[in-house]
Design an enzyme around this catalytic site. Sequence first.
Site, PDB file in Angstrom:
ATOM      1  N   ARG A 199      14.138   3.538   7.098  1.00 56.67           N
ATOM      2  CA  ARG A 199      13.805   2.624   6.010  1.00 56.67           C
ATOM      3  C   ARG A 199      14.952   2.617   5.013  1.00 56.67           C
ATOM      4  O   ARG A 199      15.626   3.622   4.834  1.00 56.67           O
ATOM      5  CB  ARG A 199      12.537   3.090   5.275  1.00 56.67           C
ATOM      6  CG  ARG A 199      11.424   3.639   6.150  1.00 56.67           C
ATOM      7  CD  ARG A 199      10.587   2.574   6.790  1.00 56.67           C
ATOM      8  NE  ARG A 199      10.032   1.613   5.847  1.00 56.67           N
ATOM      9  CZ  ARG A 199       8.919   1.800   5.142  1.00 56.67           C
ATOM     10  NH1 ARG A 199       8.261   2.934   5.241  1.00 56.67           N
ATOM     11  NH2 ARG A 199       8.469   0.858   4.352  1.00 56.67           N
ATOM     12  N   LYS A 253      -2.701   7.693   2.222  1.00 53.63           N
ATOM     13  CA  LYS A 253      -2.824   6.250   2.463  1.00 53.63           C
ATOM     14  C   LYS A 253      -4.018   5.916   3.340  1.00 53.63           C
ATOM     15  O   LYS A 253      -4.153   4.769   3.791  1.00 53.63           O
ATOM     16  CB  LYS A 253      -1.528   5.735   3.099  1.00 53.63           C
ATOM     17  CG  LYS A 253      -0.298   5.918   2.211  1.00 53.63           C
ATOM     18  CD  LYS A 253       1.003   5.676   2.962  1.00 53.63           C
ATOM     19  CE  LYS A 253       2.202   6.080   2.112  1.00 53.63           C
ATOM     20  NZ  LYS A 253       3.451   6.107   2.903  1.00 53.63           N
ATOM     21  N   PRO A 296       0.771  -1.236   0.000  1.00 56.02           N
ATOM     22  CA  PRO A 296       0.000   0.000   0.000  1.00 56.02           C
ATOM     23  C   PRO A 296       0.805   1.291   0.000  1.00 56.02           C
ATOM     24  O   PRO A 296       1.318   1.704   1.019  1.00 56.02           O
ATOM     25  CB  PRO A 296      -0.802  -0.104   1.300  1.00 56.02           C
ATOM     26  CG  PRO A 296       0.034  -0.951   2.209  1.00 56.02           C
ATOM     27  CD  PRO A 296       1.056  -1.647   1.376  1.00 56.02           C
ATOM     28  N   GLU A 297       0.869   1.963  -1.140  1.00 60.54           N
ATOM     29  CA  GLU A 297       1.187   3.387  -1.140  1.00 60.54           C
ATOM     30  C   GLU A 297      -0.093   4.052  -1.622  1.00 60.54           C
ATOM     31  O   GLU A 297      -1.116   3.366  -1.785  1.00 60.54           O
ATOM     32  CB  GLU A 297       2.419   3.671  -2.015  1.00 60.54           C
ATOM     33  CG  GLU A 297       3.669   3.005  -1.432  1.00 60.54           C
ATOM     34  CD  GLU A 297       5.003   3.434  -2.020  1.00 60.54           C
ATOM     35  OE1 GLU A 297       5.097   4.557  -2.563  1.00 60.54           O
ATOM     36  OE2 GLU A 297       5.959   2.655  -1.943  1.00 60.54           O
TER      37      GLU A 297
END
Length: 263
Positions: A252, A52, A2-3
């Site tokens: 990240r 999102k 999911p983006e």
Amino acid sequence: MPEGHTIHRLSKDLLSDLGAGVVKATSPQGRFAHGAALINKKTLVTSEAWGKHLFLTFSRETILHIHLGLIGKFRPQALEHEPSDTVRLRLEGSRAWHLTGPQKCALIPKEEFLRVIDDLGPDPLRRGSKWEDFASGLTNRKTPIAISLLDQSIIAGVGNVYRAEFLFLLGIHPQRPSCDLTKTELKDLWKLSVSQLRQGVRLNRIVTVSQEDSGTTPGRLKPKDALYVYKREGRPCRRCGSSIRVTKLAGRSCWWCDRCQRR
DNA sequence: GCAAAATGTCAAG
DNA sequence: TTGACCTTTTGCA
């Protein structure tokens, strides 16, 4: 998965699938049993994506707030497909939709909906979003641009794949201080977000590699051929051949090509 | 077959 | 900056 593109696509698909009549809602997992009972037999009135976040509004202004987080999924299934006991929410219209592993699935009052969207930066997929708002969020910010791109209050909907790919496509080094980007670069970054996220919605997947570089149409690309840098550390850059590098930014992994992306 | 990672976010140290 | 959350998929034996 999911983006932002995933959520906007979901929003459309859910409305076309469930928007026709009354929706049957259950929580096979049991963890959302109360909420499902409140939605059950109501009509889906609107379906909206903001970055999102997904908001489904049912009759009597009942707002369902869903955020998939890193591992959540919301998938269509055949009506006869038995839900596993991990399915938090099952919505049944012309197809069944199974929600698993969401970070958030809750009925919320209107004030909370307003608070959530108020905290978000411009979403390239929403009409009315302005590149100037994106740019003004970055003025005087010394934070590396790769960190800013994951900040949902700066730009809503961009995630870890798109940030790396956008910066590669524009030849911008991930460590460049946000405030050092030129006006042209900021404008290009915004325009690229709009076109790439739109393509993401259309294809329901992220494909950034151009037809010239891949030699085929996006739909036919194998997953490993669809991206320039994401998860390609140590492999040759598709443009210049030099080895793709990786570093941690905002907790990240972020991949880039040291030759194509200048500081 | 099992461990680790995964396109995300928040709270705690 | 790290750990927790939640589940499925991937990579390595």
